[in-house]
Design an enzyme around this catalytic site. Structure first.
Site, PDB file in Angstrom:
ATOM      1  N   GLU A 116      20.631 -34.781  29.753  1.00 50.81           N
ATOM      2  CA  GLU A 116      20.744 -35.983  30.581  1.00 50.81           C
ATOM      3  C   GLU A 116      21.943 -36.726  30.032  1.00 50.81           C
ATOM      4  O   GLU A 116      21.818 -37.632  29.221  1.00 50.81           O
ATOM      5  CB  GLU A 116      19.454 -36.808  30.507  1.00 50.81           C
ATOM      6  CG  GLU A 116      19.353 -37.879  31.578  1.00 50.81           C
ATOM      7  CD  GLU A 116      20.304 -39.035  31.350  1.00 50.81           C
ATOM      8  OE1 GLU A 116      21.431 -39.017  31.925  1.00 50.81           O
ATOM      9  OE2 GLU A 116      19.950 -39.941  30.595  1.00 50.81           O
ATOM     10  N   GLU A 125      30.253 -40.187  30.731  1.00 50.92           N
ATOM     11  CA  GLU A 125      29.726 -40.225  29.367  1.00 50.92           C
ATOM     12  C   GLU A 125      30.117 -38.989  28.570  1.00 50.92           C
ATOM     13  O   GLU A 125      29.540 -38.718  27.513  1.00 50.92           O
ATOM     14  CB  GLU A 125      28.205 -40.382  29.389  1.00 50.92           C
ATOM     15  CG  GLU A 125      27.749 -41.765  29.831  1.00 50.92           C
ATOM     16  CD  GLU A 125      26.265 -41.983  29.632  1.00 50.92           C
ATOM     17  OE1 GLU A 125      25.584 -41.058  29.131  1.00 50.92           O
ATOM     18  OE2 GLU A 125      25.776 -43.071  29.968  1.00 50.92           O
TER      19      GLU A 125
END
Length: 653
Positions: A116, A125
């Protein structure tokens, strides 16, 4: 606290958790069917939730990687509490530092990769570099992956609202049309994504010019590259308009067939909007094209997306197979005019707000005289231009930064406006005394807006500026705005309450150590104060009438003693919303919060330009009987710090 709240939102996303769990069960079953021992690598494990799902689904062992130390410690506690210590190893490292082999973090490579690692932009990210490294060093060739694939979608639209967040628009003052400086108009702007709750942008505020285009997919079960790539989608324009903005979101396909899908699509794409899951950790993306393009219905067009290892950017071209083969990929947009570095996107929207502009123009018109000497104190404000066009004799603009000063000089170098960049409450004797050499200031004006303001009352910095400038002001000086008031209303949030909600159990697992960590973070003094949120993105219902809790008189200097205020609101609530309203003249007010009266049903319409403050009550009031309750408040303005201390309590009536 922000990072911790993201983990909370992920755990409370029941729809997402259900899809992950289903994908994990199927991936484990496929490996077991091949007679393989299931070794899991869980990158960005957070609470360890996905690893516990994998073990429960039959995985033999999990290596759960988490770089954030407080979260890794919480994950260790959660794993132990749920009895998985013999099956899950928490590794407090970045995944690129994990070692495999004898004496390493993992004795062998994993054959199931669970992650995730995503954000609103999917790759922001560092998902691509993490996947790239994992396939090279940590997982077996031909491994299973959950999610299996991600697909990015985009739609070209025309939107005056959204385009106003990217480019300064023409405006009229006293019948004169003011155009943005050429350097600003030609600038491609900043390429960074604008991530918002697109569900709160009404489809009536934009015109789709293209169908929803599938831009590209990433298969996470195969080697992934973080190198530059470009992808194009050809389409026929569905209607005529101005190509300005790209709306984008992505789906996660948890299985190879694509039967188990978790979508980030906004609620207005659902047949039943209320069934759309709410999430704040993954939202939707808005990208602004480098320039506006005229689109005609039936045009053959090509929408191109480029990405590096962390970000995406879009461009629009006329579709031509021959040109497509020879043209280089569009370059990454970059700001060349400084405006996109000085003004945030909400600030662009604020400057482009015609009704707001008219309020300031009307207020200035009512106070300006032929011999007016005006001084503007706000960051990157257009008030000096308005004052000049309205006939002020002399106009000065006091900027808070060199970049802001250069922007205003560039923007209005054809107008005789004196600018001064130096300002500080501790150096007025050396800088401010040299500001006005001709005559004293007759009109001190401000929006007020300061780029460093986080909470609504931080713009009271204008009051401190007014105090420091007292020696330069005429005795009969006009201060605009003449006063400000702090407003408050008790509210019930539709979804925002989730960022403070306890998790308890998640998918059958006890995650109370996470709740305990959150509670410890809330024990800090700063966590018992208000925090900024753009409430137009987070619907709430007013449970009381709004009230002016404090008033600040800008015609006077900042007092030496604290200002105290007490009051109460009738209504039980989850929290309190706060904002500032500025009294420009006796009959003209500008609000940074509510922009319309509260409806009978409690519906609120909030300004899109400024963040409001939210004070979350420690324990939302549970009403009983007739449900009547009172929220008592106490505010103290502290002149030494410029901060406002607040306290709330709830009692039954």
């Amino acid at each position: 606290r922000v990072k911790v709240s993201i983990y909370i939102l992920i755990m409370l996303d029941f729809f997402q958790n259900e899809k992950y769990y289903q994908g994990i069960r199927e991936a484990v079953a496929r490996l077991k069917a091949r007679g393989e021992k299931v070794i899991v690598l869980d990158i960005g494990t957070g609470t360890g939730l996905l690893s516990m799902m994998a073990v429960t689904a039959g995985a033999d062992f999990c290596y759960a990687v988490e770089v954030f130390k407080p979260m890794a410690e919480a994950a260790q506690s959660i794993v132990e509490r749920n009895g998985f210590s013999d099956k899950i190893k928490i590794i407090n490292k970045h995944s690129t530092d994990v070692t495999v082999g004898a004496g390493g973090d993992m004795p062998t490579r994993a054959n199931l990769l669970i992650t995730e690692l995503f954000d609103t932009e999917l790759i922001g990210e560092g998902a691509l570099p993490s996947y790239e490294h994992a396939h090279q060093h940590l997982v077996q060739e031909g491994c299973e992956a959950v999610p299996h694939r991600a697909t990015v979608y985009a739609q070209l639209v025309e939107s005056e609202l959204l385009w106003g967040w990217a480019q300064l628009q023409p405006m009229e003052v006293e019948g004169v049309r003011l155009l943005p400086p050429p350097a600003v108009s030609r600038c491609a702007g900043a390429h960074s994504v604008c991530d918002i709750q697109l569900s709160q942008v009404s489809p009536a505020s934009f015109k789709p010019l293209s169908p929803l285009c599938t831009m590209f997919s990433v298969d996470f079960s195969k080697p992934v590259s973080s190198a530059f790539q470009s992808h194009s989608a050809q389409f026929v324009a569905r209607c005529s308009g101005r190509g300005q903005v790209v709306l984008s979101w992505w789906d996660l396909h948890m299985d190879p067939r694509g039967d188990v899908v978790c979508t980030m699509a906004p609620s207005w794409t659902y047949p039943h909007q209320k069934r759309a899951p709410w999430r704040d950790h993954w939202m939707q993306s808005v990208y602004f094209l480098p320039e506006e393009s005229q689109v005609t219905e039936g045009d053959d067009l090509c929408l191109t997306v480029c990405h590096d290892d962390y970000s995406l950017w879009y461009s629009l071209q006329a579709h031509s197979r021959q040109d497509q083969q020879t043209e280089a990929p569009p370059p990454r947009p970059s700001c060349t005019c400084q405006a996109h570095l000085v003004w945030t996107r909400p600030r662009f929207g604020e400057l482009n707000d015609g009704r707001r502009t008219e309020s300031y123009v009307q207020a200035l018109r009512s106070v300006l005289k032929e011999d007016a000497v005006c001084l503007s104190v706000s960051d990157g404000s257009l008030l000096p231009v308005f004052a000049h066009k309205l006939g002020a004799k002399k106009v000065y603009s006091l900027e808070n930064s060199r970049m802001s000063k250069q922007l205003i000089e560039q923007a209005f170098n054809s107008i005789e406006i004196n600018l001064c960049v130096s300002f500080g409450l501790h150096n007025e004797s050396t800088n401010l005394s040299r500001l006005c050499l001709v005559s004293q200031v007759s009109v001190l004006m401000g929006e007020p807006y300061f780029s460093t303001s986080l909470l609504p009352w931080h713009s009271l910095f204008f009051w401190y500026c007014r105090t420091a400038l007292s020696g330069l002001l005429r005795p009969d000086v006009t201060i605009l705005p003449c006063s400000a008031s702090l407003h408050v209303v008790a509210v019930e949030f539709q979804d925002l309450w989730r960022i403070r909600a306890p998790c308890g159990r998640c998918e059958g697992f006890d995650v109370t150590p996470m709740d305990e960590m959150v509670q410890r973070s809330l024990d800090f003094r700063e966590s018992r104060e208000a925090e900024p949120h753009p409430l137009w993105e987070y619907p709430c219902r007013a449970l009381s009438q709004s009230a002016a809790a404090m008033t600040f008189d800008f015609t006077q200097c900042v007092p030496s003693q604290p200002i105290n205020s007490q009051g109460s609101l009738t209504g039980c609530c989850q929290g309190v919303a706060l904002w500032m309203e500025y009294q420009l003249t006796d009959d003209i007010t500008v609000s940074t919060g509510l922009t319309a009266p509260i409806s009978e049903q409690g519906d609120c319409e909030w300004s899109r330009h400024r963040k409001q403050a939210v004070y979350f009550l420690r324990s939302p009031w549970q009403s009983s009987g007739d449900g009547r309750a009172a929220v008592s408040y106490s505010f103290t303005f502290e002149p030494d710090s410029g901060d406002i201390k607040m306290d709330f309590s709830i009692s039954s009536l």
